[in-house]
Design a protein around this motif. Structure first.
Motif, PDB file in Angstrom:
ATOM      1  N   GLN A 384      62.892  25.029  42.448  1.00 39.26           N
ATOM      2  CA  GLN A 384      63.018  23.694  41.317  1.00 39.26           C
ATOM      3  C   GLN A 384      62.267  22.892  41.255  1.00 39.26           C
ATOM      4  O   GLN A 384      62.551  22.562  39.982  1.00 39.26           O
ATOM      5  CB  GLN A 384      63.966  22.199  42.902  1.00 39.26           C
ATOM      6  CG  GLN A 384      65.067  23.019  43.283  1.00 39.26           C
ATOM      7  CD  GLN A 384      66.099  23.094  42.193  1.00 39.26           C
ATOM      8  OE1 GLN A 384      66.167  22.509  41.023  1.00 39.26           O
ATOM      9  NE2 GLN A 384      67.181  24.603  42.378  1.00 39.26           N
ATOM     10  N   ALA A 385      61.121  23.134  41.888  1.00 39.53           N
ATOM     11  CA  ALA A 385      59.899  22.503  41.426  1.00 39.53           C
ATOM     12  C   ALA A 385      59.578  23.096  39.637  1.00 39.53           C
ATOM     13  O   ALA A 385      58.948  22.225  39.072  1.00 39.53           O
ATOM     14  CB  ALA A 385      58.211  22.196  42.252  1.00 39.53           C
ATOM     15  N   ALA A 390      59.330  23.263  34.108  1.00 36.96           N
ATOM     16  CA  ALA A 390      59.717  23.987  32.553  1.00 36.96           C
ATOM     17  C   ALA A 390      60.717  22.570  32.033  1.00 36.96           C
ATOM     18  O   ALA A 390      59.923  22.706  30.609  1.00 36.96           O
ATOM     19  CB  ALA A 390      60.206  25.133  33.693  1.00 36.96           C
ATOM     20  N   TRP A 391      61.260  22.246  32.463  1.00 33.11           N
ATOM     21  CA  TRP A 391      61.974  21.158  32.200  1.00 33.11           C
ATOM     22  C   TRP A 391      61.253  19.744  31.528  1.00 33.11           C
ATOM     23  O   TRP A 391      61.726  19.922  30.195  1.00 33.11           O
ATOM     24  CB  TRP A 391      62.559  20.706  33.000  1.00 33.11           C
ATOM     25  CG  TRP A 391      64.318  19.840  32.065  1.00 33.11           C
ATOM     26  CD1 TRP A 391      63.921  19.533  31.272  1.00 33.11           C
ATOM     27  CD2 TRP A 391      65.271  19.158  32.699  1.00 33.11           C
ATOM     28  NE1 TRP A 391      65.690  18.356  30.685  1.00 33.11           N
ATOM     29  CE2 TRP A 391      65.812  18.453  31.199  1.00 33.11           C
ATOM     30  CE3 TRP A 391      65.381  19.187  34.266  1.00 33.11           C
ATOM     31  CZ2 TRP A 391      67.132  17.484  32.247  1.00 33.11           C
ATOM     32  CZ3 TRP A 391      66.851  18.374  34.448  1.00 33.11           C
ATOM     33  CH2 TRP A 391      67.825  17.922  33.068  1.00 33.11           C
ATOM     34  N   ALA A 394      59.585  21.547  28.885  1.00 28.41           N
ATOM     35  CA  ALA A 394      60.021  21.366  27.741  1.00 28.41           C
ATOM     36  C   ALA A 394      60.452  20.245  26.866  1.00 28.41           C
ATOM     37  O   ALA A 394      60.306  19.985  25.549  1.00 28.41           O
ATOM     38  CB  ALA A 394      61.101  22.236  27.686  1.00 28.41           C
ATOM     39  N   VAL A 395      60.423  19.365  27.684  1.00 29.50           N
ATOM     40  CA  VAL A 395      60.909  17.888  27.021  1.00 29.50           C
ATOM     41  C   VAL A 395      59.300  17.324  25.388  1.00 29.50           C
ATOM     42  O   VAL A 395      60.068  16.602  24.761  1.00 29.50           O
ATOM     43  CB  VAL A 395      60.676  16.819  27.687  1.00 29.50           C
ATOM     44  CG1 VAL A 395      60.719  15.435  27.357  1.00 29.50           C
ATOM     45  CG2 VAL A 395      62.297  17.340  28.601  1.00 29.50           C
ATOM     46  N   THR A 396      58.307  17.736  26.419  1.00 29.40           N
ATOM     47  CA  THR A 396      56.871  17.761  25.687  1.00 29.40           C
ATOM     48  C   THR A 396      57.488  17.762  24.566  1.00 29.40           C
ATOM     49  O   THR A 396      56.681  17.176  23.485  1.00 29.40           O
ATOM     50  CB  THR A 396      55.716  17.271  26.477  1.00 29.40           C
ATOM     51  OG1 THR A 396      56.001  17.091  27.939  1.00 29.40           O
ATOM     52  CG2 THR A 396      54.397  17.019  26.528  1.00 29.40           C
ATOM     53  N   HIS A 452      61.750  10.758  35.071  1.00 32.70           N
ATOM     54  CA  HIS A 452      61.740  10.245  36.022  1.00 32.70           C
ATOM     55  C   HIS A 452      62.883  11.536  37.273  1.00 32.70           C
ATOM     56  O   HIS A 452      62.983  11.352  38.207  1.00 32.70           O
ATOM     57  CB  HIS A 452      62.763   9.068  35.802  1.00 32.70           C
ATOM     58  CG  HIS A 452      63.116   7.872  37.091  1.00 32.70           C
ATOM     59  ND1 HIS A 452      62.316   7.824  38.196  1.00 32.70           N
ATOM     60  CD2 HIS A 452      64.602   8.041  37.637  1.00 32.70           C
ATOM     61  CE1 HIS A 452      63.069   7.111  38.582  1.00 32.70           C
ATOM     62  NE2 HIS A 452      64.491   7.358  38.808  1.00 32.70           N
ATOM     63  N   ARG A 453      63.716  11.573  35.849  1.00 33.19           N
ATOM     64  CA  ARG A 453      65.077  12.821  37.003  1.00 33.19           C
ATOM     65  C   ARG A 453      64.642  14.198  37.496  1.00 33.19           C
ATOM     66  O   ARG A 453      64.631  14.384  38.057  1.00 33.19           O
ATOM     67  CB  ARG A 453      65.434  13.151  35.347  1.00 33.19           C
ATOM     68  CG  ARG A 453      66.465  12.097  35.058  1.00 33.19           C
ATOM     69  CD  ARG A 453      67.651  12.872  33.662  1.00 33.19           C
ATOM     70  NE  ARG A 453      68.660  14.039  34.651  1.00 33.19           N
ATOM     71  CZ  ARG A 453      68.690  14.566  33.337  1.00 33.19           C
ATOM     72  NH1 ARG A 453      68.486  14.270  32.260  1.00 33.19           N
ATOM     73  NH2 ARG A 453      69.453  15.632  33.643  1.00 33.19           N
ATOM     74  N   ALA A 454      63.307  14.696  36.893  1.00 34.00           N
ATOM     75  CA  ALA A 454      62.148  15.698  37.466  1.00 34.00           C
ATOM     76  C   ALA A 454      62.087  15.006  39.208  1.00 34.00           C
ATOM     77  O   ALA A 454      62.870  16.307  39.963  1.00 34.00           O
ATOM     78  CB  ALA A 454      61.341  16.097  36.985  1.00 34.00           C
ATOM     79  N   GLU A 455      61.333  13.969  39.373  1.00 29.56           N
ATOM     80  CA  GLU A 455      60.722  13.894  40.080  1.00 29.56           C
ATOM     81  C   GLU A 455      62.022  13.193  41.420  1.00 29.56           C
ATOM     82  O   GLU A 455      62.115  13.772  42.740  1.00 29.56           O
ATOM     83  CB  GLU A 455      59.976  12.277  39.864  1.00 29.56           C
ATOM     84  CG  GLU A 455      58.820  12.749  39.649  1.00 29.56           C
ATOM     85  CD  GLU A 455      58.080  11.277  39.358  1.00 29.56           C
ATOM     86  OE1 GLU A 455      59.069  10.375  39.597  1.00 29.56           O
ATOM     87  OE2 GLU A 455      56.929  11.056  38.893  1.00 29.56           O
TER      88      GLU A 455
END
Length: 558
Positions: A384-385, A390-391, A394-396, A452-455
């Motif tokens: 999950q980390a 990766a997410w 990808a956003v950056t 924030h969603r990733a955290e």
């Protein structure tokens, strides 16, 4: 004393009237004090003339008439004869045995045809002793005999049969014939094998006992039976009945019926019929067809312990199991209980071993499961980390590409504006600057939200993993605790059974046997000697009694 001239053929008549024989003078005579009138025809002439004249009287006197009967009996039965009889009554007086002989038409239960009194004088008691020794029975009511008798008519007591001999073979044959007849009848009815074919009990928890009150064999039986009952191993129910006399078969049948009805309410493993200690002659009361049929049709296995090794009754033949004595019946039950207890102890040890292995395996599996859960959870967290990173990348990357695309669009617009009117250039530059600022703000805001969603996702995965670990650990602890409780209960039960076994074994061991009055013989090596052959081979034997030990030297009988 008055001498008489009595012809040989009239001696019984003279004797019946009271005449006596003088062996020295070889002549009959009338004792002093006895009237001479009944003997007038045998008196010497000189004595007869001295008798007073009396008027003739009609008829003859009773004594003379009976004297004639006595003479007739003596003539009709001049020598002993062998006669078949059945004893209906018996009594002893002054060393002699007085019997009542009968004969029935059609067997034991037919109409009474004849009846006579028999006498065995004290001088012939050896005849009785030989009969008892050879048949194993004794004279008693109901027994059938072949007797050698001499008829005697007494003017005071009537006809008596004087017994001079008894044929033991006839009585033994009659007993055997009666048993054969009963067995043939039961086999023809198809009931002879019913109880014999019942499966023997593999354990004893409740036993029903039919016995006479106060019998010596019952005391021997109860000595060990009461101990088994006190230990809570076997429960005994007792039913009383007569075992001798005409009422015996009926009473025993009634008790069998009551006992089998009781077994419907409280199931029992066996019905025991014991006697022990009574006379051998009483056994014939048990050779009853209806009684044997009741044993055959009993709903539970019947054990017999009548109490005589040599003699067998019809009950022994039809019962599921026959024992010689009541002591051997209870001995069989006790040995079966001990065998079951030993088997239970072996099962207890096996269960303990299996339970310990299961406990160790459960603990090992629990630890392995916890490690697997922990490893799986750590892998999920890492996965999950990686996905969150990766997410984020990808956003950056998307935001950068968007900025670059907008810059390119702005450049194109600037070039187009430069080609247009100059008045619109400033407005276009201002609009482009605003758009560029808005684009950067939008990209920055979206990048912050995605981080924030990733955290949040990372924290949620960690919480779920911790909950899974706690639940698995809780289940493992519960499994270990339940397993330990079950093993503890089984160990406690097995320990209680083992204690009961030890108490039984101690109560039925050699020491308890000696305390009950028995003697144990040992050789010089301390080994128990159980046969006469081994005892004869020993030079010295040690006998152990209740109050001590003695050493003896065996002597071989010649």
């Amino acid at each position: 004393m008055t001498q008489l001239n009595v012809p040989f053929q009239e001696k019984e008549a003279a004797k019946a009237l009271g005449a006596r024989w003088n062996p020295a003078a070889r002549q009959w005579y009338v004792p002093e004090g006895v009237s001479l009138e009944p003997f007038s025809k045998w008196l010497p002439a000189e004595v007869a003339q001295t008798l007073p004249d009396v008027l003739p009287t009609p008829g003859i006197g009773l004594t003379e008439y009976l004297a004639r009967l006595s003479a007739a009996v003596a003539k009709a039965a001049p020598k002993p004869e062998w006669v078949r009889v059945e004893v209906s009554e018996l009594r002893e007086r002054n060393g002699s045995v007085y019997l009542q002989f009968v004969e029935h038409a059609g067997g034991d239960r037919g109409t009474l045809m004849s009846k006579a009194t028999g006498v065995i004088w004290e001088s012939h008691k050896a005849v009785v002793e030989r009969f008892c020794r050879e048949t194993g029975a004794s004279l008693a009511a109901g027994i059938k005999l072949l007797v050698e008798v001499q008829a005697k008519f007494d003017t005071k007591f009537g006809v008596s049969l004087i017994v001079s001999n008894i044929d033991p073979a006839y009585t033994l044959g009659d007993m055997a014939a009666k048993l054969r007849k009963i067995e043939q009848t039961l086999r023809a009815e198809g009931v002879f094998e019913l109880n014999r074919q019942k499966a023997p009990p593999t354990e004893f928890t409740r036993v029903l006992v039919i016995a006479p009150v106060g019998a010596a064999g019952l005391g021997d039986f109860r000595r060990d039976a009461d101990r088994l009952q006190e230990l809570g191993l076997v429960h005994f129910e007792y039913f009383e009945a007569l075992f001798q006399g005409e009422r015996a078969p009926g009473e025993i049948r009634d008790q069998i019926r009551i006992a089998t009805e009781y077994a419907i309410i409280k199931p029992a493993d066996a019905l025991v019929i014991i006697r022990g200690g009574g006379a051998v002659s009483d056994l014939h009361w048990l050779n009853d067809e209806d009684l044997a049929r009741a044993v055959c049709t009993a709903t539970i296995p019947v054990f017999t312990g009548i109490g005589h090794e040599r003699d067998e009754t019809i009950l022994d033949r039809v019962a599921a199991r026959r024992f010689d004595t009541p002591s051997k019946v209870i001995g069989h039950i006790a040995q079966r209980v001990i065998a079951n207890a030993t088997e239970a102890q072996d099962h207890y040890r096996t269960i303990c071993g299996q339970a310990q292995r299961q406990l160790d395996l459960a603990a090992e599996m629990s630890l392995r499961y916890i490690e697997q859960v922990r490893a799986g959870t750590s892998h999920q967290i890492d996965l999950q980390a990686d996905r969150a990173m990766a997410w984020h990348a990808a956003v950056t990357t998307g935001a950068g590409n968007l900025v670059e695309q907008m810059a390119q669009t702005t450049a194109h617009l600037s070039e187009a504006i430069g080609q247009g009117a100059k008045s619109k250039l400033e407005a276009a530059d201002q609009r482009a600057a605003r758009q560029y600022s808005e684009i950067r703000e939008t990209a920055s805001r979206r990048l912050t939200e995605e981080c924030h969603r990733a955290e949040t996702l990372h924290r949620t995965v960690l919480q779920l993993a911790n909950q899974i670990i706690d639940q698995v650990a809780g289940h493992a602890d519960d499994s270990v605790r339940v397993t330990r409780e079950r093993v503890s209960v089984r160990i406690e039960r097995a320990a209680e059974q083992a204690r009961s076994l030890i108490e039984i074994t101690l109560g039925l061991g050699p020491a308890a046997t000696v305390q009950r009055g028995y003697v144990i013989a040992r050789d010089q090596a301390g080994n128990v000697v159980t046969s006469q052959t081994r005892a004869a081979q020993q030079k010295i034997l040690e006998l152990e009694f209740r109050d001590g030990r003695v050493t003896v030297t065996p002597v071989q009988e010649q």
